[in-house]
Design a protein around this motif. Structure first.
Motif, PDB file in Angstrom:
ATOM      1  N   ILE A 137       0.970  -0.934  -0.059  1.00  0.00           N
ATOM      2  CA  ILE A 137      -0.011   0.020  -0.079  1.00  0.00           C
ATOM      3  C   ILE A 137       0.787   1.234   0.052  1.00  0.00           C
ATOM      4  N   ASN A 138       0.522   2.060  -0.915  1.00  0.00           N
ATOM      5  CA  ASN A 138       1.296   3.356  -1.077  1.00  0.00           C
ATOM      6  C   ASN A 138       0.101   4.504  -1.098  1.00  0.00           C
ATOM      7  N   CYS A 139       0.715   5.610  -0.253  1.00  0.00           N
ATOM      8  CA  CYS A 139      -0.135   6.720   0.040  1.00  0.00           C
ATOM      9  C   CYS A 139       0.531   8.150  -0.009  1.00  0.00           C
ATOM     10  N   VAL A 140       0.315   8.988  -1.021  1.00  0.00           N
ATOM     11  CA  VAL A 140       0.872  10.236  -1.175  1.00  0.00           C
ATOM     12  C   VAL A 140       0.412  11.044  -0.035  1.00  0.00           C
ATOM     13  N   PRO A 141       1.077  11.973   0.493  1.00  0.00           N
ATOM     14  CA  PRO A 141       0.792  12.640   1.849  1.00  0.00           C
ATOM     15  C   PRO A 141      -0.660  13.553   1.576  1.00  0.00           C
ATOM     16  N   ALA A 142      -1.520  13.704   2.418  1.00  0.00           N
ATOM     17  CA  ALA A 142      -2.556  14.267   2.411  1.00  0.00           C
ATOM     18  C   ALA A 142      -2.628  15.673   3.017  1.00  0.00           C
ATOM     19  N   GLU A 143      -2.103  16.834   1.825  1.00  0.00           N
ATOM     20  CA  GLU A 143      -1.901  18.092   2.604  1.00  0.00           C
ATOM     21  C   GLU A 143      -3.097  18.793   2.935  1.00  0.00           C
ATOM     22  N   GLY A 144      -4.389  18.260   2.471  1.00  0.00           N
ATOM     23  CA  GLY A 144      -5.610  19.082   2.652  1.00  0.00           C
ATOM     24  C   GLY A 144      -6.690  18.056   2.361  1.00  0.00           C
ATOM     25  N   ALA A 145      -7.943  18.997   2.194  1.00  0.00           N
ATOM     26  CA  ALA A 145      -9.202  18.161   2.218  1.00  0.00           C
ATOM     27  C   ALA A 145      -9.378  17.349   3.424  1.00  0.00           C
ATOM     28  N   MET A 146     -10.089  16.045   3.244  1.00  0.00           N
ATOM     29  CA  MET A 146     -10.405  15.161   4.232  1.00  0.00           C
ATOM     30  C   MET A 146     -10.284  13.658   4.007  1.00  0.00           C
ATOM     31  N   TYR A 147      -9.388  13.574   2.725  1.00  0.00           N
ATOM     32  CA  TYR A 147      -9.015  12.131   2.306  1.00  0.00           C
ATOM     33  C   TYR A 147      -7.756  11.834   2.149  1.00  0.00           C
ATOM     34  N   ALA A 148      -7.729  10.553   2.154  1.00  0.00           N
ATOM     35  CA  ALA A 148      -6.241   9.592   1.716  1.00  0.00           C
ATOM     36  C   ALA A 148      -6.885   8.932   0.512  1.00  0.00           C
ATOM     37  N   PHE A 149      -5.901   8.716  -0.416  1.00  0.00           N
ATOM     38  CA  PHE A 149      -6.090   7.974  -1.706  1.00  0.00           C
ATOM     39  C   PHE A 149      -5.100   6.981  -2.094  1.00  0.00           C
ATOM     40  N   PRO A 150      -4.778   5.980  -1.371  1.00  0.00           N
ATOM     41  CA  PRO A 150      -3.631   5.205  -1.369  1.00  0.00           C
ATOM     42  C   PRO A 150      -3.928   4.187  -2.449  1.00  0.00           C
ATOM     43  N   SER A 151      -2.742   3.852  -3.185  1.00  0.00           N
ATOM     44  CA  SER A 151      -3.005   2.542  -4.352  1.00  0.00           C
ATOM     45  C   SER A 151      -2.541   1.331  -3.576  1.00  0.00           C
ATOM     46  N   VAL A 152      -3.078   0.462  -4.241  1.00  0.00           N
ATOM     47  CA  VAL A 152      -2.963  -1.017  -3.493  1.00  0.00           C
ATOM     48  C   VAL A 152      -2.653  -1.935  -4.459  1.00  0.00           C
ATOM     49  N   GLU A 153      -1.390  -2.673  -4.299  1.00  0.00           N
ATOM     50  CA  GLU A 153      -0.849  -3.764  -5.221  1.00  0.00           C
ATOM     51  C   GLU A 153      -1.659  -5.190  -4.730  1.00  0.00           C
ATOM     52  N   VAL A 154      -2.401  -5.734  -5.756  1.00  0.00           N
ATOM     53  CA  VAL A 154      -3.027  -6.903  -5.592  1.00  0.00           C
ATOM     54  C   VAL A 154      -2.602  -7.848  -6.672  1.00  0.00           C
ATOM     55  N   PRO A 155      -2.713  -9.148  -6.450  1.00  0.00           N
ATOM     56  CA  PRO A 155      -2.167 -10.263  -7.309  1.00  0.00           C
ATOM     57  C   PRO A 155      -3.041 -10.224  -8.731  1.00  0.00           C
ATOM     58  N   PRO A 156      -2.299 -10.845  -9.755  1.00  0.00           N
ATOM     59  CA  PRO A 156      -3.278 -11.028 -11.080  1.00  0.00           C
ATOM     60  C   PRO A 156      -4.667 -11.570 -10.983  1.00  0.00           C
ATOM     61  N   LYS A 157      -4.699 -12.673 -10.176  1.00  0.00           N
ATOM     62  CA  LYS A 157      -5.880 -13.512  -9.571  1.00  0.00           C
ATOM     63  C   LYS A 157      -7.006 -12.744  -9.401  1.00  0.00           C
ATOM     64  N   ALA A 158      -6.582 -11.548  -8.611  1.00  0.00           N
ATOM     65  CA  ALA A 158      -7.606 -10.779  -8.215  1.00  0.00           C
ATOM     66  C   ALA A 158      -8.230  -9.738  -9.393  1.00  0.00           C
ATOM     67  N   PHE A 159      -7.513  -9.721 -10.291  1.00  0.00           N
ATOM     68  CA  PHE A 159      -7.964  -8.966 -11.375  1.00  0.00           C
ATOM     69  C   PHE A 159      -8.897  -9.896 -12.213  1.00  0.00           C
ATOM     70  N   GLU A 160      -8.617 -11.283 -12.239  1.00  0.00           N
ATOM     71  CA  GLU A 160      -9.198 -12.189 -12.862  1.00  0.00           C
ATOM     72  C   GLU A 160     -10.583 -12.649 -12.143  1.00  0.00           C
ATOM     73  N   ALA A 161     -10.563 -12.496 -10.946  1.00  0.00           N
ATOM     74  CA  ALA A 161     -11.585 -12.766 -10.181  1.00  0.00           C
ATOM     75  C   ALA A 161     -12.761 -11.845 -10.321  1.00  0.00           C
ATOM     76  N   ALA A 162     -12.350 -10.482 -10.305  1.00  0.00           N
ATOM     77  CA  ALA A 162     -13.105  -9.227 -10.646  1.00  0.00           C
ATOM     78  C   ALA A 162     -13.712  -9.365 -11.761  1.00  0.00           C
ATOM     79  N   LYS A 163     -13.018  -9.631 -12.858  1.00  0.00           N
ATOM     80  CA  LYS A 163     -13.450  -9.950 -14.150  1.00  0.00           C
ATOM     81  C   LYS A 163     -14.782 -10.702 -14.375  1.00  0.00           C
ATOM     82  N   GLU A 164     -14.403 -12.097 -13.742  1.00  0.00           N
ATOM     83  CA  GLU A 164     -15.422 -13.123 -13.597  1.00  0.00           C
ATOM     84  C   GLU A 164     -16.800 -12.665 -13.129  1.00  0.00           C
ATOM     85  N   GLN A 165     -16.532 -11.887 -11.751  1.00  0.00           N
ATOM     86  CA  GLN A 165     -17.788 -11.243 -11.146  1.00  0.00           C
ATOM     87  C   GLN A 165     -18.332 -10.213 -11.725  1.00  0.00           C
TER      88      GLN A 165
END
Length: 653
Positions: A562-590
Motif C-alpha cells: 500500500i502506498n499513499c501520497v501525503p494528504a496536504e488538505g481536504a478530508m481524504y487519503a487516496f492510497p494505491s494498492v498492489e493486488v495479485p493478478p488473480k484478483a483481476f481475474e476474479a473481478a472480471k469473472e464477477q
C-alpha cells in the motif's frame, strides 16, 4: 444536437435492402407509377433502386452507426435506433457476434485505428463473450442493459445491487399493492425511463456503502469512511453557529425579544441574529428569497472574497446555492449545448462531475493528475487531452479543477493553478474552480490560493471563471444545511442572465443554508463573548484533522503493498494498492472492478467502509480506494487495514 439524418438514413438503408430483395414490394412515387406499362414500371423500379443505392453509398452504414453510437454514448438516448442499426436483418434480435463486430467498427480513434474494447469496457465485453459462448441473443431489453454496462464506469450494469438493497430495505421503496399476486405492469420502467439516469453513478454512495448499510442493519459495527459527512461520524457542531441559527428561526418573542434572552445566549449571538433577521426581512426564514439569495448575505460573501484575494468582488455575481453541487449542476446545464460538448475533468475526480455530465448528455475528457508529482497536472497533459478531444470532434467547453483535491488530498500552488488557467485562457475554456476545502490545509508548506486571485495576479483578462464554496466541508461540516455559493467572474452578461433564470426556476436556495454560508465566512469578533469558545472548538477540529491526516498516511505507508501520497488538505487519503493478478481475474469473472472486489472484502472482513478508487477514475492498471480521516477511530483501523491486505493478497496469490 444530433440531426434526424441518421434516423432517416436507417430508413433509407432498409428501403434499399428491401428493394433489392423484393422490388415488387417497394413504394414508388404515385405519379411515376400509375398508368405505366409493365416494362416502364420495371424501368422505374430499377431507377428507384439505383437512386437509393447511390444515396446509401454517399452515407455509408458505418458512418450512420458511428453517429448513432456517439449520440448514445454522450446522451444515453437513441438506444432503439442503435439496435436497429445493428439488427439489419430486422428479426428483433442482435447476435453477440454482430454486437462485437459493431463495437470494433465504431471504437476507432480519429486516425481510424481500432481500439481494443477490453481496454475501455472490460466488464461489459466479458458479459458479451459469455453470452456468445452460451449461444444467447440480445433482444431490445437485454441490449439496453448491455449498453448501460458498456458506457458507465460501474460494473453494476443492471443496477441489481441497488434493487437488492431496496428489497432488503422495503421502507426505501415500499409498494402500495405489494401483496399483488400477479406481476405488476409499469409503463414507466427500466426500458422507457431516462437511460442517461440509468447510466449515471455516484460512487461515494454506491455498492460498497449499500452493503455496509445492510451489515449495519444486521448488527455489525461499521466504520464509515466513505463520505465527507463530519457530523455523521461524531464531529460536534460549532456552538456559535447553531445559537445564531436558532435565534433566526425562533419567533422574536421567544428568541431575540425575549426578556431573558441575554441569560440564555451570549450578547454577540443575539446581536448577530438580530442583524440577520433585519437583512432577511419580516417574512423570516420561512419565506422565499431573491433567486440569487438575500442581497445582504451576498454582500457578506463578496466582502469575504475581496478580503481573501485582495481584488474586488460584486454581490451581483454571487449566487447562494444549496451546497456547491447545485451550483455546479447549474453551470453544467448552461454549458452543455450538444452531444459533442465536453468538460475536462481531473482524473481522479469527485464523481459529481462525471455523474452530472452523463445525466446532461455531455462528454467528459479526463486529464490525469500525476501521482508521482503529488497529483499535479502538467501543461503537456492538458494540451495532449485537448488535442485528442478535438480530433474526436468534441468541443471542450470547460475545465473543472478541485483545490484542495478530492480525492487526492493535494493543495495546489500558485504555479500549479497558473498552468491550468493559462491553458484555459489561451483556448477559450471556462474554468470551474471547486474550492470547497479551502479551509482544510494541513501541510506546513501548503497554502490555499484561489483561482480568481491567480487569474488576476497573472492579468488573464479574458479568463472565464466560476468558483464554488460550501458549508458542508471546511471545519464546520454542516452538510445538512445545504449552504454554499458560486461566484461568476468575467462571464457573458447574457449567459449570467440565463443562469439567473435557471435559479429562478428553483425559486431560491434554502434560507437557513444562506445564513449558514454567511456565518461560515463571518466568525464572531475577537472581542465578542462567544469568541473564546468558538476558537477552542474550531482549533480542536482542525488539530484533530491535521493529526489524523498525517498519522493515517504514515500508517498506510507502513503496510507492504500500500502506498499513499501525503494528504496536504481536504478530508481524504487516496492510497494505491498492489493486488495479485488473480484478483483481476476474479473481478472480471464477477463483473466488477478489482477496487470494488477489494473494498467489499475489506468491508466484510473488518467493517471498514471505503470507496473504490475506480469510482473517481484513475490511471490504467492502478487499484486503490479513498478513505476519509474524519472519524476519531480512523487511526485505530490501521491494523485492520494491514491484516486485511495480507489476507486478501494470500487469498488471490
Amino acid at each position: 444536437m444530433l440531426s434526424k439524418a441518421p434516423y432517416s438514413m436507417l430508413r433509407l438503408l432498409r428501403s434499399s435492402r428491401r428493394l433489392h430483395q423484393s422490388a415488387s414490394t417497394a413504394q414508388y412515387p404515385l405519379r411515376q407509377w400509375v398508368g405505366q406499362s409493365e416494362d416502364q414500371q420495371t424501368t422505374i423500379r430499377r431507377s428507384f433502386a439505383s437512386s437509393l443505392a447511390n444515396q446509401v453509398a454517399s452515407k455509408p452504414l458505418a458512418d450512420v452507426r458511428k453517429q448513432l453510437w456517439e449520440f448514445y454514448f454522450s446522451t444515453g438516448r437513441g438506444a432503439n435506433a442503435l439496435f436497429e442499426a445493428i439488427d439489419l436483418s430486422e428479426n428483433g434480435y442482435v447476435e453477440p457476434t454482430e454486437l462485437k463486430a459493431f463495437m470494433i467498427e465504431v471504437l476507432r480513434d480519429p486516425d481510424g485505428n481500432e481500439i481494443d474494447p477490453t481496454e475501455i469496457m472490460p466488464y461489459a465485453w466479458n458479459r458479451l463473450e459469455q453470452q456468445e459462448a452460451a449461444g444467447h441473443k440480445y433482444d431490445m431489453k437485454g441490449f439496453k442493459k448491455w449498453l448501460i454496462a458498456a458506457t458507465k464506469m460501474s460494473a453494476d450494469s443492471k443496477n441489481t445491487r441497488i434493487m437488492a438493497y431496496l428489497a432488503q430495505h422495503p421502507q426505501q421503496g415500499e409498494q402500495f399493492f405489494s401483496d399483488a399476486e400477479e406481476d405488476q405492469n409499469f409503463t414507466w420502467n427500466e426500458e422507457t425511463m431516462s437511460q442517461s439516469l440509468r447510466r449515471m453513478q455516484y460512487a461515494v454512495r454506491g455498492e460498497v456503502v449499500m452493503k455496509a448499510d445492510q451489515l449495519a442493519a444486521q448488527g455489525r459495527d461499521i466504520l464509515y469512511t466513505n463520505i465527507g459527512n463530519p457530523h455523521q461520524v461524531g464531529q460536534e457542531p460549532i456552538t456559535y453557529f447553531r445559537q445564531v441559527l436558532a435565534l433566526c428561526d425562533l419567533p422574536a418573542e421567544y428568541g431575540v425579544d425575549h426578556p431573558k434572552v441575554y441569560d440564555l445566549f451570549p450578547r454577540d449571538v443575539v446581536e448577530r441574529a438580530r442583524e440577520y433577521r433585519e437583512i432577511i426581512g419580516p417574512s423570516g426564514t420561512g419565506a422565499y428569497t431573491h433567486s440569487q439569495g438575500v442581497l445582504g448575505l451576498r454582500k457578506h460573501v463578496a466582502e469575504f472574497i475581496q478580503n481573501r484575494d485582495g481584488y474586488k468582488s460584486y454581490p451581483g455575481n454571487i449566487f447562494l446555492t444549496n451546497g456547491a453541487s447545485t451550483a455546479i449542476s447549474m453551470v453544467l446545464q448552461g454549458l452543455l449545448a450538444s452531444n459533442k460538448d465536453a468538460i475536462m475533468i481531473p482524473i481522479p475526480q469527485y464523481p459529481i462531475y462525471s455523474a452530472l455530465i452523463s445525466k446532461l448528455g455531455g462528454r467528459q475528457v479526463g486529464y490525469e493528475l500525476d501521482e508521482s508529482l503529488n497529483w499535479v497536472v502538467t501543461r503537456e497533459e492538458l494540451d495532449k487531452q485537448l488535442e485528442k478531444a478535438t480530433k474526436e470532434g468534441l468541443d471542450v467547453k470547460a475545465l473543472a479543477m478541485i483545490n484542495p483535491g478530492n480525492p487526492s488530498g493535494n493543495v495546489m500552488t500558485h504555479e500549479d493553478i497558473q498552468v491550468i488557467l493559462e491553458f484555459c485562457d489561451e483556448n477559450g475554456i471556462v474554468v470551474l474552480a471547486d474550492e470547497v476545502y479551502q479551509t482544510n490545509v494541513y501541510a506546513e508548506t501548503a497554502q490555499f490560493v484561489s483561482a480568481k486571485k491567480v487569474a488576476l495576479d497573472c492579468q488573464l483578462r479574458d479568463l472565464q471563471l466560476a468558483s464554488f464554496h460550501s458549508t458542508s466541508k471546511g471545519l464546520i461540516g454542516e452538510c445538512g444545511r445545504r449552504g454554499g455559493y458560486m461566484e461568476l467572474h468575467h462571464i457573458d452578461p447574457y449567459v449570467q442572465s440565463q443562469l439567473y433564470k435557471l435559479a429562478s426556476a428553483d425559486l431560491c436556495s434554502g434560507v437557513v443554508g444562506q445564513v449558514m454560508t454567511s456565518l461560515m465566512l463571518r466568525p464572531p469578533s475577537p472581542d465578542g463573548e462567544s469568541y473564546e469558545l468558538f476558537e477552542q472548538e474550531m482549533t480542536g477540529i482542525y488539530e484533530g484533522l491535521k493529526e489524523r491526516s498525517q498519522k493515517l498516511v504514515e500508517g498506510l505507508n507502513t503496510i507492504p503493498g500500500i502506498n499513499c501520497v501525503p494528504a496536504e488538505g481536504a478530508m481524504y487519503a487516496f492510497p494505491s494498492v498492489e493486488v495479485p493478478p488473480k484478483a483481476f481475474e476474479a473481478a472480471k469473472e464477477q463483473g466488477t472492478t478489482p477496487d470494488n472486489l477489494y473494498a467489499l472484502s475489506l468491508l466484510e472482513e473488518t467493517g471498514i467502509c471505503v470507496v473504490p478508487a475506480s469510482g473517481f477514475g484513475q490511471k490504467k492498471g492502478r487499484v486503490g480506494f479513498r478513505t476519509t480521516f474524519l472519524h476519531p477511530d480512523t487511526l485505530k483501523a490501521i491494523d485492520l487495514f494491514a491484516k486485511h491486505h495480507a489476507k486478501f493478497v494470500e487469498q488471490y496469490s
